[in-house]
Scaffold this motif. Sequence first.
Motif, mmCIF file in Angstrom:
data_model
loop_
_atom_site.group_PDB
_atom_site.id
_atom_site.type_symbol
_atom_site.label_atom_id
_atom_site.label_comp_id
_atom_site.label_asym_id
_atom_site.label_seq_id
_atom_site.Cartn_x
_atom_site.Cartn_y
_atom_site.Cartn_z
ATOM 1 N N GLY A 99 0.819 -1.218 0.000
ATOM 2 C CA GLY A 99 0.000 0.000 0.000
ATOM 3 C C GLY A 99 0.849 1.263 0.000
ATOM 4 O O GLY A 99 0.543 2.236 -0.697
ATOM 5 N N ALA A 100 1.937 1.249 0.760
ATOM 6 C CA ALA A 100 2.836 2.412 0.786
ATOM 7 C C ALA A 100 3.477 2.609 -0.584
ATOM 8 O O ALA A 100 3.550 3.732 -1.092
ATOM 9 C CB ALA A 100 3.906 2.229 1.859
ATOM 10 N N GLY A 101 3.920 1.515 -1.205
ATOM 11 C CA GLY A 101 4.514 1.602 -2.545
ATOM 12 C C GLY A 101 3.504 2.067 -3.571
ATOM 13 O O GLY A 101 3.806 2.907 -4.432
ATOM 14 N N PHE A 102 2.290 1.531 -3.493
ATOM 15 C CA PHE A 102 1.224 1.904 -4.423
ATOM 16 C C PHE A 102 0.911 3.388 -4.315
ATOM 17 O O PHE A 102 0.865 4.104 -5.326
ATOM 18 C CB PHE A 102 -0.035 1.077 -4.148
ATOM 19 C CG PHE A 102 -1.187 1.402 -5.057
ATOM 20 C CD1 PHE A 102 -1.286 0.820 -6.306
ATOM 21 C CD2 PHE A 102 -2.178 2.296 -4.665
ATOM 22 C CE1 PHE A 102 -2.338 1.112 -7.163
ATOM 23 C CE2 PHE A 102 -3.238 2.604 -5.507
ATOM 24 C CZ PHE A 102 -3.320 2.005 -6.755
ATOM 25 N N MET A 103 0.696 3.868 -3.107
ATOM 26 C CA MET A 103 0.323 5.277 -2.919
ATOM 27 C C MET A 103 1.460 6.219 -3.322
ATOM 28 O O MET A 103 1.211 7.257 -3.934
ATOM 29 C CB MET A 103 -0.086 5.538 -1.462
ATOM 30 C CG MET A 103 -1.408 4.891 -1.088
ATOM 31 S SD MET A 103 -2.773 5.291 -2.220
ATOM 32 C CE MET A 103 -2.933 7.039 -1.979
ATOM 33 N N LEU A 104 2.687 5.850 -2.999
ATOM 34 C CA LEU A 104 3.823 6.690 -3.360
ATOM 35 C C LEU A 104 3.901 6.862 -4.877
ATOM 36 O O LEU A 104 4.002 7.983 -5.378
ATOM 37 C CB LEU A 104 5.125 6.074 -2.840
ATOM 38 C CG LEU A 104 6.386 6.830 -3.239
ATOM 39 C CD1 LEU A 104 6.470 8.150 -2.489
ATOM 40 C CD2 LEU A 104 7.611 5.993 -2.956
ATOM 41 N N ILE A 105 3.818 5.768 -5.618
ATOM 42 C CA ILE A 105 3.915 5.828 -7.076
ATOM 43 C C ILE A 105 2.671 6.477 -7.672
ATOM 44 O O ILE A 105 2.764 7.277 -8.601
ATOM 45 C CB ILE A 105 4.143 4.425 -7.670
ATOM 46 C CG1 ILE A 105 5.465 3.841 -7.161
ATOM 47 C CG2 ILE A 105 4.102 4.453 -9.190
ATOM 48 C CD1 ILE A 105 6.679 4.699 -7.411
ATOM 49 N N LEU A 106 1.500 6.150 -7.149
ATOM 50 C CA LEU A 106 0.264 6.721 -7.675
ATOM 51 C C LEU A 106 0.306 8.244 -7.623
ATOM 52 O O LEU A 106 -0.029 8.919 -8.600
ATOM 53 C CB LEU A 106 -0.942 6.189 -6.891
ATOM 54 C CG LEU A 106 -2.298 6.454 -7.521
ATOM 55 C CD1 LEU A 106 -2.453 5.666 -8.818
ATOM 56 C CD2 LEU A 106 -3.406 6.083 -6.548
ATOM 57 N N VAL A 107 0.768 8.781 -6.506
ATOM 58 C CA VAL A 107 0.828 10.238 -6.351
ATOM 59 C C VAL A 107 2.008 10.828 -7.125
ATOM 60 O O VAL A 107 1.857 11.808 -7.853
ATOM 61 C CB VAL A 107 0.915 10.607 -4.848
ATOM 62 C CG1 VAL A 107 1.203 12.085 -4.656
ATOM 63 C CG2 VAL A 107 -0.373 10.213 -4.132
ATOM 64 N N ALA A 108 3.176 10.212 -6.999
ATOM 65 C CA ALA A 108 4.391 10.783 -7.603
ATOM 66 C C ALA A 108 4.358 10.744 -9.123
ATOM 67 O O ALA A 108 4.919 11.620 -9.782
ATOM 68 C CB ALA A 108 5.621 10.037 -7.097
ATOM 69 N N GLU A 109 3.705 9.751 -9.709
ATOM 70 C CA GLU A 109 3.741 9.583 -11.164
ATOM 71 C C GLU A 109 2.563 10.212 -11.892
ATOM 72 O O GLU A 109 2.555 10.236 -13.114
ATOM 73 C CB GLU A 109 3.765 8.087 -11.512
ATOM 74 C CG GLU A 109 5.099 7.439 -11.276
ATOM 75 C CD GLU A 109 6.179 7.963 -12.203
ATOM 76 O OE1 GLU A 109 6.034 7.905 -13.435
ATOM 77 O OE2 GLU A 109 7.181 8.450 -11.671
ATOM 78 N N PHE A 110 1.574 10.732 -11.165
ATOM 79 C CA PHE A 110 0.407 11.286 -11.849
ATOM 80 C C PHE A 110 0.814 12.512 -12.647
ATOM 81 O O PHE A 110 1.338 13.476 -12.120
ATOM 82 C CB PHE A 110 -0.711 11.614 -10.859
ATOM 83 C CG PHE A 110 -2.035 11.734 -11.535
ATOM 84 C CD1 PHE A 110 -2.751 10.600 -11.866
ATOM 85 C CD2 PHE A 110 -2.545 12.964 -11.892
ATOM 86 C CE1 PHE A 110 -3.963 10.687 -12.522
ATOM 87 C CE2 PHE A 110 -3.757 13.069 -12.550
ATOM 88 C CZ PHE A 110 -4.466 11.928 -12.866
#
Length: 193
Positions: free
Chosen positions: A108-119
């Motif tokens: 979940g931490a990895g998912f949220m980090l990438i989801l926000v950083a890559e948008f």
Amino acid sequence: MISLTVMAVVFGVVFLAELPDKTALAGLVLGTRYRASYVFAGVAAAFAVHVALAVAAGSVLTLLPQQLVHAITGVLFLGGAAMLLFKKDDDGEEVRKPEDQSFWKVAGAGFMLILVAEFGDLTQIMTANLAARYDDPLSVGLGAVLALWAVAGLGIVGGKALMKRVPLKLITRIAALLMLALGVWSLWEAVAG
């Protein structure tokens, strides 16, 4: 039907553009703190969401006249090349450590980090451009997601070793030159077509 040529072009462009990106560094940081498979599961899922959104946006562009699509993608590729050539080095992103190291917390931490950083990131915009350029959403989507997963895997497992052998500036310049070539080619097709 899947085009291996389109997949290979997309893979190469997205892979080179993503290597010097902050998410490779974030994956490296997460990979040193947590179980690599948990981190990769979350990061891979976030990249799949981003690619799906980018391919959908690029597919909408294919509804426009072909010359206009070539002109738009050409300008966006040239802009991406300029961003890579003139960007300042990042010091890295601060990554907060989950309280526990269960699969769901780490993924979940990895998912949220990438989801926000890559948008809205350069590679997401490039993927949309490539989807519009080739009008082959499946091949573009597969090439992009495989490239992003490969970079994530390298960052999580062996990012430090890779960066010691291949200078980040060289990778960035190669990616910028590829994008420059795609931009010039797209603009030439817009004018010639």
